[in-house]
Design a protein around this motif. Sequence first.
Motif: not given
Length: 676
Positions: A184-185, A258, A277-278, A280, A316, A322-325
Amino acid sequence: MANLPIVQFEKKIVETVDQNPVVVIIGETGSGKSTQLSQMLHRKGYTNSGIVSVTQPRRVAAVSVSRRVAQELGVRLGEEVGYAIRFEDRTSERTQIKYLTDGVLLRESLSNPELNQYSVIILDEAHERSLNTDILLGLMKRLVRRRASNLKVLITSATLDGEKVSKFFSDCPLLTVPGKLFPVEIFYSKERPISYLESSLKTAMGMDDIEKLVSKLEDKVRSLEEGSCMDAIILPLHGSLPPEMQVRAFSPPPPNCRRFIVATNIAETSLTVDGVVYVIDSGYVKQRQYNPATGMYSLDVVQISKVQANQRAGRAGRTRPGKCYRLYPSRVYHDDFLDVTVPEIQRSSLAGSVLYLKSLDLPDIDILKFDFLDPPSTESLEDALKQLYLIDAIDENGSITSIGRTMAELPLEPSLSRTLIEANEYGCLSQALTVAAMLSAETNLLPGRSKNNEKKRKYPPLELPDGSGFGDHIQLLQIYECWDENDYDIGWCKDYDLQMCIRQMSDMGIESDYWSSDVRVNQNQKRRQSYRNLRKALSIGFASQLAERMRHHNGFRTLGFKPQLVQVHPSSVLKPDDDGLYPNYVVYHELIATSRPYMRNVCAVERQWVIPILEKLDKLDVRKLSGGGLGHVEEITEGNKSDLLKKEAVIVTAPEEQESKIQAARERFLARKGKK
DNA sequence: GAGCACTGC
């Protein structure tokens, strides 16, 4: 199962367990620790000398994990592999691997303190630091010394506090097992948004926030140009949603669409939504806190811990990278966030836990010195002792009473168990059981009270009983009675939990001879009389939650805590009388600080019932309660001298002199109290 | 006149 990361470590794990009484396992998400550790130890033969047990903080987890293990071993659930949760014991004499909630294990240790049936106890998800897990950690530390030859304890936790747990257990070995998550980025914001709700993309924390954010997102999606991006559905996810709405978040979206799931921390651990996948992450959580000085609860927005942030990010990467903001800078994560969530034991009222520990009769029982991984404050423990004393669960020396023992057995908060015992004496047990169940089970007997329902409702609101001027407890009883007379209209409420709760408590009482009378016999009593008796029982059970009306206005002053000026919550049925005044005394179920300090669920009580409580309050001496008086003298050594001298009352004298010193200290205490 | 994070026996 074969491709679970933990399987490669089987040899190492089993060897370490063989050679050590306690082992800490750091198992990241997806390592398979919950399903595999028990099976490894079973294969190694640990089930020959007892049951291998695994505790879980949540019921659903205990059920689902045991089901998987039964499947993997090819046995029927409830036979060799079983589970035990409240209301449901699916184990048999043949059970070798048992999953249970930590609450159930605590109950078991009440009747069998050595927990002899178990050869292995695995405390899973210890990093969540539930109140029950923390108490179990302390008990396990004692138990491994007593059963050094035939008990193994494993504790699974997160990376960030493994060291601490290992240190707690005399530097026991610590093994790390990798997880099986996709990468996970992580992206950090440059700065924190001024308002987590106002900046457009973020997770929210409460139901209210979630509803607001859902409608904002919907507006945003609608305003987008046709075809400019994928279609989107926006789904709320929080605990107070009806199950059928919760399920919607789990079903995969239609093609080319989505899913936006706006969730509370329910999605952090309790529920896992596949295909995310994402993520926040707002960096905040709504947390309930208890203030032992005032007896007041509040629901605060607080910063999450690193463990929680990692847990959120991990959501994610379950099915693909996946990505985590993160809506906060990395500096905040590294410097400001605590490693681990503040344990529940440091932010709850401890009356129930202290009573539980007292009832275990541990030989060197000094609650203030119980070996907690993270000790609660002295203030919090003393608050618990005071409460227990006021409701007769412990005597003035802090020793558990026979009433206290009975209370500890009942699956209720101490004030309610005390009420039941008293109600039994007054012949209004069945009514008290109803009230206790209504207050403790999360039931929706009151039909839709939320704003949305108000708008959408086609029919006028139902006429609810008014509590006959005595307040909310009586109203709850009346609501149940109405419902009872109307043959339990299921459409009107969800009844199952409530029925189970009442049945469990009344059965427990009958089996153990707590209840002198058949619960049903009282059913036909004259109601009015039973309301009076019930209120009297409540005044005894809630003696530590008593408030007195101010002479000239309708504010109340709490007694027993540092006096607080509080109001009757506007949702209460208790209303001022014809002279515009509330009753002189009420007991309340809880104090909650929202926009102002409020008493929620109040019951009018009579002055003559209050007098003995006030007398008891006057006599109250916390030092004696906490064992700071007789028989508990701290010795002054060079090492602790300066510390001890800072304390107000250090007693270093011969036993005869102790009494008089204690007397003097008590008088000082009372004098000080008088001044305030 | 106000408001409900999440668990558990």
